[in-house]
Design an enzyme around this catalytic site. Sequence first.
Site, PDB file in Angstrom:
ATOM      1  N   ASP A   1      -2.686 -17.957   3.747  1.00  0.00           N
ATOM      2  CA  ASP A   1      -3.794 -18.749   3.187  1.00  0.00           C
ATOM      3  C   ASP A   1      -4.265 -19.801   4.192  1.00  0.00           C
ATOM      4  O   ASP A   1      -5.466 -19.991   4.402  1.00  0.00           O
ATOM      5  CB  ASP A   1      -3.430 -19.369   1.830  1.00  0.00           C
TER       6      ASP A   1
ATOM      7  N   TYR B   1       0.807  -1.221   0.000  1.00  0.00           N
ATOM      8  CA  TYR B   1       0.000   0.000   0.000  1.00  0.00           C
ATOM      9  C   TYR B   1       0.844   1.276   0.000  1.00  0.00           C
ATOM     10  O   TYR B   1       0.327   2.355   0.234  1.00  0.00           O
ATOM     11  CB  TYR B   1      -0.948   0.008   1.209  1.00  0.00           C
TER      12      TYR B   1
ATOM     13  N   LYS C   1       3.545 -14.494   4.184  1.00  0.00           N
ATOM     14  CA  LYS C   1       3.604 -15.337   2.979  1.00  0.00           C
ATOM     15  C   LYS C   1       5.078 -15.474   2.584  1.00  0.00           C
ATOM     16  O   LYS C   1       5.456 -15.269   1.427  1.00  0.00           O
ATOM     17  CB  LYS C   1       2.767 -14.684   1.857  1.00  0.00           C
TER      18      LYS C   1
END
Length: 341
Positions: free
Chosen positions: A211, A125, A177
């Site tokens: 995930d 972002y 991740k």
Amino acid sequence: MSKSLNVTLIPGDGIGPAITEATVRLLAAAGADITWDRQLAGMAAVKAHGDPIPEATLESITRTKLALKGPLETPVGKGFRSINVALRKEFDLYANLRPAKSVLPGLRFENVDIVLVRENTEGLYVGIENYVKIGEDPHAVAQSVAIITRVGAERIVRYAFEHAVKHGRKKVTIVHKANILKYSQGLFLEVGRAVAKEYEGRVECEDKIVDACAMELVMRPERFDVIVTTNLFGDILSDLTSGLVGGLGLTPGANIGYEAAIFEAVHGTAPDIAGQGIANPTAVMLAACQLLDHVEQGALASRIRTAIEGTLRDRKTVTRDVGGSASTDAYTDAVIARLKA
Ligand code: NAD
């Protein structure tokens, strides 16, 4: 006698003025000693000053270091800044805290009590994006850069652990991740594990790939306590955790930096019900409780939360969005009555 707390109050747009006034009334009834400095932002500020976030509002927050904010309508059109991004940047509000707790009976999960700590300033972002032209196609390739800094990762993970210690929470889950994004997410995990070592014996730590974490959150949310993660994952997972406890309507959010902190409802201005006196003020009330926690008035915050939760569980005097028929004022009166019971 303790000094009155100065807080900037931004009533906001749509249902904002009604739900923030209900909150001011509740805090006064609870005995909170707060001097409110009312300031404009959003559409109300555009109408008054032609600027969605006037200098006077920024100056007030700089002075008080604390703000309670109703939802804002971001004006559409060129030249207007995104208000939330502008505030985040102006005050370097690096930690976004989103609690999600089961309160309403009859939902799928009854034992959820999660605090999600989202990094608010880095990651994907940061706004470093561009197109690459190939041949005649100016948009043949698009790229967005994710920035993770050691300093940024360390301060957010430390914030999560400190929050856990302060509020007697047992575990922090670092969500990442790093198996795929070995550099950016890898650095976040590396720093996260190093910070976690300092809290060994006091706060348990685990790390999970985002995930797998998303799946576990919808299957066994009661296993989570504090979650800390990067900007994009935090944005998504915080809506997920709100969904686990009945949606955004009851969810508060805190944006915290070293120099200032801004507390707000996560929902929007609800233009469809604005002016009807039926909006649910709970999210702003809970945001005010976060503010009280932040200024070391946790006992008062707990007392107000207990009154809110009791009124909601009771379901006798609740607003339409949560299955009742009470007005904003009647619900607020019911919470105040419970506070005094
Ligand atoms: P919304 O959250 O305003 O409304 C979605 C639905 O939820 C509506 O049906 C509304 O009536 C209901 N709702 C929301 N809050 C409620 C409350 N407290 N009590 C009862 N019902 C409630 O979302 P939207 O319609 O997508 O957005 C409307 C405006 O709000 C837009 O201008 C948007 O930019 C703005 N917005 C602001 C913020 C913020 O300032 N933090 C956040 C989200 C949206």
